[in-house]
Design a protein around this motif. Structure first.
Motif, mmCIF file in Angstrom:
data_model
loop_
_atom_site.group_PDB
_atom_site.id
_atom_site.type_symbol
_atom_site.label_atom_id
_atom_site.label_comp_id
_atom_site.label_asym_id
_atom_site.label_seq_id
_atom_site.Cartn_x
_atom_site.Cartn_y
_atom_site.Cartn_z
ATOM 1 N N LYS A 1 17.469 -16.546 3.981
ATOM 2 C CA LYS A 1 16.741 -15.332 4.370
ATOM 3 C C LYS A 1 15.949 -14.744 3.199
ATOM 4 C CE LYS A 1 19.967 -13.987 8.028
ATOM 5 N NZ LYS A 1 20.877 -12.915 8.521
ATOM 6 N N LYS A 2 15.862 -15.484 2.097
ATOM 7 C CA LYS A 2 15.126 -15.070 0.907
ATOM 8 C C LYS A 2 15.763 -13.867 0.209
ATOM 9 C CE LYS A 2 11.788 -18.142 1.193
ATOM 10 N NZ LYS A 2 11.600 -19.210 0.178
ATOM 11 N N ASP A 3 17.068 -13.722 0.317
ATOM 12 C CA ASP A 3 17.792 -12.734 -0.476
ATOM 13 C C ASP A 3 18.103 -13.353 -1.834
ATOM 14 O OD1 ASP A 3 17.880 -10.783 1.567
ATOM 15 O OD2 ASP A 3 19.582 -11.823 2.488
ATOM 16 N N PHE A 4 17.923 -12.568 -2.894
ATOM 17 C CA PHE A 4 18.121 -13.058 -4.258
ATOM 18 C C PHE A 4 19.394 -12.474 -4.842
ATOM 19 C CE2 PHE A 4 13.886 -14.362 -3.690
ATOM 20 C CZ PHE A 4 13.431 -15.091 -4.771
ATOM 21 N N HIS B 1 4.606 -12.757 -4.082
ATOM 22 C CA HIS B 1 5.994 -13.014 -3.709
ATOM 23 C C HIS B 1 6.892 -12.226 -4.651
ATOM 24 C CE1 HIS B 1 5.270 -17.044 -1.382
ATOM 25 N NE2 HIS B 1 5.001 -15.973 -0.659
ATOM 26 N N LYS B 2 8.024 -11.766 -4.149
ATOM 27 C CA LYS B 2 8.829 -10.811 -4.906
ATOM 28 C C LYS B 2 9.385 -11.356 -6.208
ATOM 29 C CE LYS B 2 12.755 -11.557 -1.748
ATOM 30 N NZ LYS B 2 13.575 -10.885 -0.679
ATOM 31 N N ASP B 3 9.537 -12.684 -6.321
ATOM 32 C CA ASP B 3 10.027 -13.233 -7.581
ATOM 33 C C ASP B 3 8.944 -13.285 -8.655
ATOM 34 O OD1 ASP B 3 9.019 -15.242 -5.746
ATOM 35 O OD2 ASP B 3 9.636 -16.764 -7.180
ATOM 36 N N ALA C 1 -0.684 -10.105 1.775
ATOM 37 C CA ALA C 1 0.755 -9.897 1.616
ATOM 38 C C ALA C 1 1.269 -8.759 2.489
ATOM 39 C CB ALA C 1 1.083 -9.629 0.146
ATOM 40 N N ILE C 2 0.564 -7.626 2.494
ATOM 41 C CA ILE C 2 1.071 -6.473 3.244
ATOM 42 C C ILE C 2 0.934 -6.664 4.753
ATOM 43 C CG2 ILE C 2 0.692 -4.848 1.360
ATOM 44 C CD1 ILE C 2 -1.829 -3.905 2.811
ATOM 45 N N ALA C 3 0.181 -7.691 5.173
ATOM 46 C CA ALA C 3 0.042 -7.983 6.600
ATOM 47 C C ALA C 3 1.123 -8.941 7.101
ATOM 48 C CB ALA C 3 -1.341 -8.572 6.893
ATOM 49 N N GLN C 4 1.942 -9.487 6.179
ATOM 50 C CA GLN C 4 2.980 -10.436 6.578
ATOM 51 C C GLN C 4 4.253 -9.697 6.993
ATOM 52 O OE1 GLN C 4 1.785 -13.679 6.679
ATOM 53 N NE2 GLN C 4 0.011 -12.451 6.075
ATOM 54 N N THR C 5 5.148 -10.422 7.591
ATOM 55 C CA THR C 5 6.438 -9.847 8.006
ATOM 56 C C THR C 5 7.557 -10.832 7.680
ATOM 57 O OG1 THR C 5 6.110 -10.719 10.244
ATOM 58 C CG2 THR C 5 5.456 -8.430 9.862
ATOM 59 N N ASN C 6 7.685 -11.177 6.404
ATOM 60 C CA ASN C 6 8.772 -12.085 6.022
ATOM 61 C C ASN C 6 9.389 -11.632 4.715
ATOM 62 O OD1 ASN C 6 7.623 -13.705 3.671
ATOM 63 N ND2 ASN C 6 6.011 -13.998 5.202
ATOM 64 N N ASN C 7 10.546 -12.163 4.415
ATOM 65 C CA ASN C 7 11.336 -11.705 3.275
ATOM 66 C C ASN C 7 10.888 -12.256 1.935
ATOM 67 O OD1 ASN C 7 12.994 -10.053 4.791
ATOM 68 N ND2 ASN C 7 14.500 -11.672 5.192
ATOM 69 N N SER C 8 9.759 -12.964 1.903
ATOM 70 C CA SER C 8 9.220 -13.405 0.621
ATOM 71 C C SER C 8 8.601 -12.245 -0.153
ATOM 72 C CB SER C 8 8.162 -14.500 0.823
ATOM 73 O OG SER C 8 8.744 -15.679 1.332
ATOM 74 N N TYR C 9 8.347 -11.137 0.551
ATOM 75 C CA TYR C 9 7.690 -9.980 -0.059
ATOM 76 C C TYR C 9 8.619 -8.771 -0.026
ATOM 77 C CZ TYR C 9 3.532 -12.828 0.766
ATOM 78 O OH TYR C 9 2.620 -13.857 0.791
ATOM 79 N N ASN C 10 8.455 -7.902 -1.028
ATOM 80 C CA ASN C 10 9.150 -6.625 -1.058
ATOM 81 C C ASN C 10 8.112 -5.550 -0.722
ATOM 82 O OD1 ASN C 10 10.194 -4.072 -2.007
ATOM 83 N ND2 ASN C 10 11.759 -5.218 -3.113
ATOM 84 N N TYR C 11 8.061 -5.164 0.547
ATOM 85 C CA TYR C 11 6.984 -4.299 1.015
ATOM 86 C C TYR C 11 7.061 -2.900 0.430
ATOM 87 C CZ TYR C 11 6.177 -8.177 4.105
ATOM 88 O OH TYR C 11 5.929 -9.432 4.574
ATOM 89 N N GLU C 12 8.259 -2.425 0.149
ATOM 90 C CA GLU C 12 8.390 -1.100 -0.446
ATOM 91 C C GLU C 12 7.717 -1.065 -1.815
ATOM 92 O OE1 GLU C 12 11.900 2.238 -0.996
ATOM 93 O OE2 GLU C 12 12.419 0.112 -1.148
ATOM 94 N N ARG C 13 7.939 -2.097 -2.611
ATOM 95 C CA ARG C 13 7.308 -2.142 -3.935
ATOM 96 C C ARG C 13 5.806 -2.396 -3.831
ATOM 97 N NH1 ARG C 13 11.390 -3.981 -8.678
ATOM 98 N NH2 ARG C 13 13.280 -3.106 -7.779
ATOM 99 N N LEU C 14 5.384 -3.227 -2.884
ATOM 100 C CA LEU C 14 3.950 -3.470 -2.718
ATOM 101 C C LEU C 14 3.211 -2.181 -2.377
ATOM 102 C CD1 LEU C 14 3.750 -6.889 -0.825
ATOM 103 C CD2 LEU C 14 3.570 -6.435 -3.273
ATOM 104 N N GLU C 15 3.804 -1.349 -1.539
ATOM 105 C CA GLU C 15 3.182 -0.067 -1.197
ATOM 106 C C GLU C 15 3.049 0.805 -2.441
ATOM 107 O OE1 GLU C 15 1.807 1.404 1.427
ATOM 108 O OE2 GLU C 15 1.909 -0.450 2.597
ATOM 109 N N LYS C 16 4.050 0.788 -3.299
ATOM 110 C CA LYS C 16 4.028 1.617 -4.500
ATOM 111 C C LYS C 16 2.957 1.164 -5.493
ATOM 112 C CE LYS C 16 7.403 4.365 -3.358
ATOM 113 N NZ LYS C 16 7.150 5.806 -3.077
#
Length: 243
Positions: A16-19, A90-92, A124-139
């Motif tokens: 699930k792309k949890d690190f 990607h969040k990594d 990135a912000i248009a995707q809906t998967n766990n490869s991205y951290n949307y909260e941080r992308l918004e910031k």
């Protein structure tokens, strides 16, 4: 020109792309689910310039970002970083750009210009998967020191050239840093490990695996002809390869 690998660590990545941060001693093992992943940003120094390539996952030890600790071990404060080159979101690769202080997400590199491809952000912000951290992308939109890039190819400075290649994700960027007769190349996740050069294959974890494979073949030939130094962000044992 000096290149310093900044090993953030080894993460166990679930399906699930949890690190989850794990001991580096486990890298030769096999998790019960998912896989182990090396995360290794790079510092490139040219004269007074301190250039960071990608920002890591943002792991912390004793409430301090590991990446900042690694910089300090190499004699630098995070305020000394002058440029941050982001390949993709990607969040990594992007999480480590900032730190939560209470409810505020604060930039870890306040004196740097941070280069991000606008097309990659929009994608990135248009995707809906766990490869991205949307909260941080918004910031990220609140950071005043981001340079939003709109060109497909060009020069960031007299030493830094970029190209939007796609492959791993549609709008991934790669970078060349040149000084005198030295060339450092960063192929991001189109070329994350040395063994990607050994197997001429298209990988399923890329949006366009065939494009990524074609890039690797082209870059390998150029690297041999022009004596590049290639950086491997996810390299298991090899972080830099001098051709």
């Amino acid at each position: 020109m000096k290149v310093i690998p900044l090993l953030e660590g080894v993460y166990e990545v679930s399906l699930k792309k949890d690190f989850h941060y794990v001991s580096p001693d486990l890298i030769d093992g096999k998790p019960t689910e998912g896989y182990y992943l090396i995360v290794r940003p790079f510092l490139v120094q040219i004269g007074d310039e301190n250039i960071l390539i990608d920002a890591g996952y943002g792991g912390e030890e004793e409430c301090e970002p590991i990446l900042i600790k690694k910089l300090r071990e190499n004699g630098l404060n995070s305020t000394a970083i002058s440029k941050v080159l982001i390949s993709h979101l990607h969040k990594d690769h992007i999480n480590g750009i900032g730190t939560w202080i209470g409810e505020e997400f604060v930039c870890n590199f306040p004196n740097a210009q941070i280069y991000i491809q606008q097309k990659e952000y929009d994608y990135a912000i248009a995707q809906t998967n766990n490869s991205y951290n949307y909260e941080r992308l918004e910031k990220l939109k609140n950071f005043k020191n981001i340079v939003w890039m709109n060109e497909n190819e060009g020069d960031i400075s007299e030493n830094i050239h970029f190209e939007m290649t796609g492959g791993h994700v549609p709008f991934q960027q790669v970078f060349w840093i040149k000084n005198n007769d030295e060339t450092v190349f960063y192929g991001a996740d189109n070329l994350p490990q040395l063994n990607y050069l050994k197997y001429h294959a298209a990988f399923k974890n890329d949006v366009d695996g065939h494009k990524a494979m074609e890039d690797r073949l082209r870059w390998e030939e150029q690297a041999k002809n022009e004596y590049w130094k290639i950086l491997f962000y996810h390299g298991k044992r090899t972080d830099i390869k001098q051709f």
